[in-house]
Design a protein around this motif. Structure first.
Motif, short mmCIF file in Angstrom:
data_model
loop_
_atom_site.label_atom_id
_atom_site.label_comp_id
_atom_site.label_asym_id
_atom_site.label_seq_id
_atom_site.Cartn_x
_atom_site.Cartn_y
_atom_site.Cartn_z
N LYS A 47 -6.63 -8.05 5.25
CA LYS A 47 -7.01 -8.87 6.47
C LYS A 47 -8.32 -9.62 6.50
CE LYS A 47 -6.85 -7.75 11.60
NZ LYS A 47 -6.52 -6.79 12.36
N SER A 48 -9.46 -9.11 5.72
CA SER A 48 -10.47 -9.98 5.61
C SER A 48 -10.49 -11.02 4.76
CB SER A 48 -11.61 -8.86 4.96
OG SER A 48 -12.76 -9.75 4.80
N GLN A 95 -8.39 -13.84 6.89
CA GLN A 95 -9.40 -14.51 7.95
C GLN A 95 -10.28 -15.31 7.06
OE1 GLN A 95 -10.86 -10.95 9.59
NE2 GLN A 95 -9.41 -10.69 11.28
N LEU A 109 -5.73 -2.61 3.24
CA LEU A 109 -5.28 -3.24 4.33
C LEU A 109 -6.35 -3.93 4.82
CD1 LEU A 109 -2.81 -0.61 6.06
CD2 LEU A 109 -2.24 -2.87 4.69
N HIS A 110 -7.56 -3.35 4.93
CA HIS A 110 -8.93 -3.81 5.66
C HIS A 110 -9.32 -5.25 4.85
CE1 HIS A 110 -12.56 -4.38 7.90
NE2 HIS A 110 -13.18 -4.43 6.85
N LEU A 111 -9.11 -5.03 3.40
CA LEU A 111 -9.55 -6.06 2.36
C LEU A 111 -8.61 -7.34 2.50
CD1 LEU A 111 -10.90 -7.23 -0.24
CD2 LEU A 111 -9.31 -5.96 -1.47
N SER A 167 -6.38 7.05 2.43
CA SER A 167 -7.58 6.53 2.15
C SER A 167 -7.67 5.20 1.51
CB SER A 167 -8.59 7.33 1.69
OG SER A 167 -8.50 7.91 0.40
N THR A 225 0.96 -1.17 0.05
CA THR A 225 0.01 0.19 0.00
C THR A 225 0.77 1.20 0.07
OG1 THR A 225 -0.22 0.12 2.53
CG2 THR A 225 -1.83 -1.16 1.19
N TYR A 262 -1.16 -3.91 12.64
CA TYR A 262 -2.64 -4.08 12.55
C TYR A 262 -2.92 -5.54 11.61
CZ TYR A 262 -7.17 -3.63 9.82
OH TYR A 262 -8.31 -3.75 9.58
N MET A 263 -1.72 -5.70 10.80
CA MET A 263 -2.12 -6.93 9.84
C MET A 263 -1.25 -8.28 10.33
SD MET A 263 -3.30 -5.87 7.30
CE MET A 263 -3.10 -7.46 6.43
N ALA A 311 -5.86 2.28 3.71
CA ALA A 311 -6.82 1.66 4.63
C ALA A 311 -7.80 0.58 4.19
CB ALA A 311 -7.50 2.84 5.59
N GLN A 312 -8.23 1.10 2.76
CA GLN A 312 -9.32 0.20 2.29
C GLN A 312 -8.45 -1.11 2.04
OE1 GLN A 312 -10.97 2.17 -0.91
NE2 GLN A 312 -11.66 4.10 0.34
#
Length: 223
Positions: free
Chosen positions: A187-188, A191, A183-185, A177, A171, A209-210, A180-181
């Motif tokens: 991580k999801s 999981q 990284l969240h993606l 902005s 990233t 965070y990761m 962040a999207q």
């Protein structure tokens, strides 16, 4: 899952006529389903280590072991199963897409290389995972944003159902902005698919965070 044992690498500097140590006896282990963070300043050898783990660069010494198999001396043909199971996400995803090909053709290319089923449902499922519209597939790389290209590179990797993603500053070239999207993606995805990550970054907050645990690299050594 993936183990590096005493990896060392030197580079030749023509201007000075000397060899310089880039990596010195680096060892690490990534377990199945684990997210391992690799931190360190620019130029410390993180990206070189990643490319050696991927067998994109040769090591001067040491071994790379994947699922109990020593990869160090395998030919490119023998590495084919490994290349399907371990995928690379770069900080410059545009370099993985041919500027003369539409994105749909580039996305399907790995399926053809590895002899995997290629149909619209599989492609659309991968795009849905990274929250992209199939309409993007009719565009060329220069017609989409940096964040969209990175999502497409992730989708292309996921099509091969890898067990491990090696992510090199994925990233760092994106706006805050969009970072962040992505990284969240990621991580999801990890999981949901119980995938292992080697996540390379110089940003402590991103690694925290990761990742489950982290290693520090300084001057070509893991400390």
């Amino acid at each position: 899952m993936l183990e590096a044992v005493d990896i060392s690498k030197k580079y030749w500097d023509r201007s000075s006529g000397k060899h310089y140590d880039v990596l010195r006896n680096c060892s690490l282990t990534i377990q199945s389903g684990e997210a391992l963070g690799l931190m360190g300043p620019s130029g410390c050898g993180k990206s070189t280590l990643a490319r050696i783990l991927l067998r994109l660069l040769p090591a001067d010494s040491g071994r790379i072991i994947f699922r109990s198999q020593d990869l160090t001396t395998l030919s490119q043909a023998q590495l084919k199963p490994f290349r399907q199971q371990v995928q690379f996400i770069s900080q410059r995803p545009e370099s993985f897409f041919d500027p003369l090909l539409k994105l749909g053709a580039s996305l399907r290319e790995p399926l053809q290389i590895f002899g995997l089923p290629d149909n619209s449902e599989i492609i659309e499922s991968a795009l849905s995972t990274v929250k992209l519209s199939p309409a993007l597939l009719d565009r060329y790389p220069h017609q989409v944003s940096g964040g969209e290209v990175q999502r497409l590179s992730i989708a292309r990797a996921l099509l091969l159902k890898p067990q491990l993603l090696i992510l090199d500053e994925p990233t760092s070239m994106l706006d805050i902005s969009v970072q962040a999207q992505i990284l969240h993606l990621l991580k999801s995805i990890r999981q949901q698919q119980q995938m292992a990550f080697l996540f390379i970054s110089h940003d402590h907050d991103v690694i925290r965070y990761m990742c489950d645990r982290q290693l520090q690299m300084r001057g070509g050594k893991l400390v």
